[in-house]
Structures are given as C-alpha cells and as structure tokens.
Scaffold this motif. Sequence first.
Motif, PDB file in Angstrom:
ATOM      1  N   ALA A 151     -19.078  -9.140   6.321  1.00 48.93           N
ATOM      2  CA  ALA A 151     -18.168 -10.288   6.240  1.00 48.93           C
ATOM      3  C   ALA A 151     -18.737 -11.520   6.929  1.00 48.93           C
ATOM      4  N   VAL A 152     -19.438 -11.322   8.048  1.00 51.33           N
ATOM      5  CA  VAL A 152     -19.943 -12.480   8.795  1.00 51.33           C
ATOM      6  C   VAL A 152     -21.360 -12.853   8.379  1.00 51.33           C
ATOM      7  N   SER A 153     -21.998 -11.981   7.597  1.00 51.30           N
ATOM      8  CA  SER A 153     -23.366 -12.255   7.166  1.00 51.30           C
ATOM      9  C   SER A 153     -23.422 -13.517   6.315  1.00 51.30           C
ATOM     10  N   GLY A 154     -24.235 -14.447   6.749  1.00 51.16           N
ATOM     11  CA  GLY A 154     -24.416 -15.681   5.993  1.00 51.16           C
ATOM     12  C   GLY A 154     -23.293 -16.682   6.152  1.00 51.16           C
ATOM     13  N   CYS A 155     -22.281 -16.345   6.952  1.00 46.93           N
ATOM     14  CA  CYS A 155     -21.184 -17.310   7.140  1.00 46.93           C
ATOM     15  C   CYS A 155     -20.736 -17.290   8.604  1.00 46.93           C
ATOM     16  N   GLU A 156     -21.729 -17.485   9.498  1.00 48.16           N
ATOM     17  CA  GLU A 156     -21.436 -17.447  10.930  1.00 48.16           C
ATOM     18  C   GLU A 156     -20.407 -18.494  11.342  1.00 48.16           C
ATOM     19  N   ALA A 158     -17.829 -19.271   9.572  1.00 48.36           N
ATOM     20  CA  ALA A 158     -16.531 -18.981   8.962  1.00 48.36           C
ATOM     21  C   ALA A 158     -15.506 -18.667  10.044  1.00 48.36           C
ATOM     22  N   SER A 159     -14.262 -18.993   9.769  1.00 50.41           N
ATOM     23  CA  SER A 159     -13.194 -18.723  10.730  1.00 50.41           C
ATOM     24  C   SER A 159     -12.834 -17.245  10.717  1.00 50.41           C
ATOM     25  N   LEU A 160     -12.121 -16.819  11.760  1.00 50.06           N
ATOM     26  CA  LEU A 160     -11.659 -15.436  11.828  1.00 50.06           C
ATOM     27  C   LEU A 160     -10.793 -15.115  10.617  1.00 50.06           C
ATOM     28  N   SER A 161      -9.952 -16.057  10.246  1.00 49.95           N
ATOM     29  CA  SER A 161      -9.078 -15.864   9.093  1.00 49.95           C
ATOM     30  C   SER A 161      -9.887 -15.610   7.826  1.00 49.95           C
ATOM     31  N   ASP A 162     -10.924 -16.418   7.605  1.00 50.52           N
ATOM     32  CA  ASP A 162     -11.754 -16.261   6.409  1.00 50.52           C
ATOM     33  C   ASP A 162     -12.503 -14.932   6.418  1.00 50.52           C
ATOM     34  N   CYS A 163     -12.975 -14.530   7.610  1.00 50.91           N
ATOM     35  CA  CYS A 163     -13.702 -13.261   7.727  1.00 50.91           C
ATOM     36  C   CYS A 163     -12.800 -12.076   7.385  1.00 50.91           C
ATOM     37  N   SER A 209     -16.571 -12.284  17.727  1.00 52.80           N
ATOM     38  CA  SER A 209     -17.264 -11.083  18.193  1.00 52.80           C
ATOM     39  C   SER A 209     -16.780  -9.876  17.393  1.00 52.80           C
ATOM     40  N   GLN A 210     -17.590  -8.829  17.423  1.00 53.47           N
ATOM     41  CA  GLN A 210     -17.225  -7.608  16.703  1.00 53.47           C
ATOM     42  C   GLN A 210     -15.913  -7.046  17.225  1.00 53.47           C
ATOM     43  N   GLU A 211     -15.774  -7.005  18.533  1.00 53.92           N
ATOM     44  CA  GLU A 211     -14.558  -6.456  19.138  1.00 53.92           C
ATOM     45  C   GLU A 211     -13.329  -7.265  18.735  1.00 53.92           C
ATOM     46  N   ARG A 212     -13.469  -8.573  18.756  1.00 52.88           N
ATOM     47  CA  ARG A 212     -12.350  -9.449  18.403  1.00 52.88           C
ATOM     48  C   ARG A 212     -11.975  -9.260  16.927  1.00 52.88           C
ATOM     49  N   PHE A 213     -12.988  -9.153  16.080  1.00 53.23           N
ATOM     50  CA  PHE A 213     -12.740  -8.960  14.654  1.00 53.23           C
ATOM     51  C   PHE A 213     -12.019  -7.636  14.404  1.00 53.23           C
ATOM     52  N   LEU A 214     -12.522  -6.552  15.012  1.00 52.01           N
ATOM     53  CA  LEU A 214     -11.933  -5.232  14.790  1.00 52.01           C
ATOM     54  C   LEU A 214     -10.467  -5.197  15.200  1.00 52.01           C
ATOM     55  N   GLU A 215     -10.165  -5.836  16.309  1.00 52.05           N
ATOM     56  CA  GLU A 215      -8.782  -5.843  16.803  1.00 52.05           C
ATOM     57  C   GLU A 215      -7.866  -6.597  15.845  1.00 52.05           C
ATOM     58  N   ALA A 216      -8.303  -7.774  15.406  1.00 50.06           N
ATOM     59  CA  ALA A 216      -7.477  -8.592  14.513  1.00 50.06           C
ATOM     60  C   ALA A 216      -7.377  -7.957  13.122  1.00 50.06           C
ATOM     61  N   PHE A 217      -8.480  -7.405  12.653  1.00 50.28           N
ATOM     62  CA  PHE A 217      -8.493  -6.810  11.312  1.00 50.28           C
ATOM     63  C   PHE A 217      -7.553  -5.612  11.247  1.00 50.28           C
TER      64      PHE A 217
END
Length: 378
Positions: A151-156, A158-163, A209-217
């Motif tokens: 999801a974050v590859s090539g779009c560093e 990008a917002s958390l929402s977009d990811c 961050s990975q941790e932040r993404f995992l929690e929100a996702f």
Amino acid sequence: MDMRSNNHQQQQQQVLDGSDIVELVENEKVFDKFVEQKFQQLDQDEDGKLSVTELQPAVADIGAALGLPAQGTSPDSDHIYSEVLNEFTHGSQEKVSKTEFKEVLSDILLGMAAGLKRDPIVILRMDGEDLSEFIHSPGYEAEIVSVYFSAVSGCEEASLSDCIVKALQSLSVDHGMPPSNDPWVMSNIVEPIVDSCLDEEDKREKRVSQERFLEAFKRVVERVAQRLNEQPVIVAHSENTFDGSGIRRLLSNKFEFDKALNVGLEIIPKDRHGKVSKEYLRAVLDTVAPSATLPPIGAVSQMDDMITEALKMVKGDDGKVVKEEEFKKTMAEILGSIMLQLEGNPISVSSNSVVHEPLTSATFLPPPPAESPEEPSN
C-alpha cells in the motif's frame, strides 16, 4: 480458513450453473404457464400479438438478467439490446405471435443456461463473519504487513486514509470482503467507515509507520465486518480459466467447427464471387468464440492481445479478399495459434460485482418450479 469458516461459506453461497433454467424450460407445463402470463402482461392492446413497443419491457428484463446496464446508457450494451429485440422480430417491425415469443424466449433462456454451465456464477452473502474470522486468524498480521508494504510502496506521501483504502482493495471475497473497487461498496461502506474511524488529523497523516497503519487498518476492518453483520452484501462471483482446451475440442470436430464458422460467415458481406475480406476475421472469430470457450473480444485485455498477435501472424489486417475456404483455413490457423499460446500460458479471469436487486427481480425469468403434489392413488 478453518473448517467452521468453510462450512459457513458454503451456507452463505448459491451456485448459478444454469440447471434451474434448463429444468424450467424443459418443464413444458410450467413454461407454457409462464409464457402465457408474460404474454398477457406485455400484450397491452390485447390483440394476441406483441408489437415492438410491447416487447421493450421483456427486452429490458433480459438485459438486466444478462447484467447489462440500463438501455440507453452504453452504445455497446444498446447493440446487445437491439440484437435481443431482433431475435423476436427477425429485424422487421411486424408483430410477434405467442408461439414466436415462446420459441425465442426458450432459445434465449437456454443460451443463458449454456453460458452459466460453462461459467457458473456463485452468489455470496457476505455477512461479516468470514471477515471477522480472518481478522482474528493467526495469519492475519503477517498478511496485513505484506499489504502495508504494498500500500505504501511508491506513495510515501499518501495519507493514512489513502493507504487504508488502497489496502482494503487487496482483500478479496475469500477474506469475506466485498469488492472495494465496486463504486457502491466504496461510497456506502469503505469511505464512510474510513471517515468515521479516523479523525481529521489521522486522515491527513503521511509517512505512516507500520505499527500505526496496522492499528488503524484493523479498526477499520473490524468496523466493516460489523457493518456487514448489520447489513449483509450480496456479491456475484465468477471465475474462469482459458487454457485452450475449448479450442482443441472445436478444431478436433470438423462438423462443429464448420457449423460455428458458417454461422459467422452468414453475417458478413461477400463480393459477387462469394469471396470474403480478411478484415472480417475478427468479427467471425467473435462469433465463434462461445463454441471455442473463449470470451467475447474486448472482455479480457490479455486475450485481446493474444488475438491481435495471432491476426498479425496471418496478416489478418491486410484487407485481402479471399475465397471462403481460404478464409476458413486462416480462421483455423488463428484459433490454433491462440490455442498453443493458452496451453503454454493459461489466462485466469475472476470478477466480483455487488448484486443490488433480488436474483428473481428480472420479471422474464420464471421462478423455480414448485414440486407438484403427488396424484392421489385410486
């Protein structure tokens, strides 16, 4: 997924393979009754025949059952609507008798049944249980970590929402997730839930961050599962693999091959000597496609590329006028080339679409026949 999940999936799905349609058409008593009812509904002036105008509702229903967009919204689908109408009227403006109506309707239904037998559609009721089980499965985190990097590859930037929205699109019906790329799912499930689970600052957050993404996702996916539990979504799922076997069967049966080719040759123009332009190879190939278990031209881009290459090999676009036998020979070469390519590199296609109407909503489709009570014995 475990056995319990598999059992749940089986309980939540229905396979449409055309067998019910065949059973209905072959049950003469039930089908006659259905035709009678529909004919009376359509025959507004009660003259015992159907005009082109009176046939329009039946044509619209057939289009809906075929999954076509509403008439007038797409030139491609409008062409199919016209073809359906021509089946009834034979291209004229004359009225259609009940016998003609029954014959054409029977042919159309059996054609649909043959298509479903070849490419069954699985109707899935997605109620959040499978998605919830996936969230709590041992392999969830490892899979979502992989999704995160994708999801974050090539779009560093990008917002958390977009990811999160992008990551949701990697979840499939096998995970219990309706297709996120479906406009209805996106606007009615994905976007509202992402919006409700993230505050304004979170939505704009970048370089997550990975941790932040995992929690929100996980928070978002749990809410999606809850939403599906409250309001299940019906999804039509189909998949097919084109491996060349259908072409091989057709080419090995000269009678069937000639029959399929002749149908295509009937609809293309010929000069006064009976010769045919090679520019019509693609059109005839499209007509032969169902007999060769191939998709319509334009339906699968990989297949279109393969067809283009095969046509180049025989100089199919040179516009040369040839005898019918040479045209048939060239068509066999094209199919043979496509067959060899598919045998070496099969093409797998799957599709998922949200069903917004009950499966029996198309009024031209009769309901499954009720079992007749046994006659009392004397």
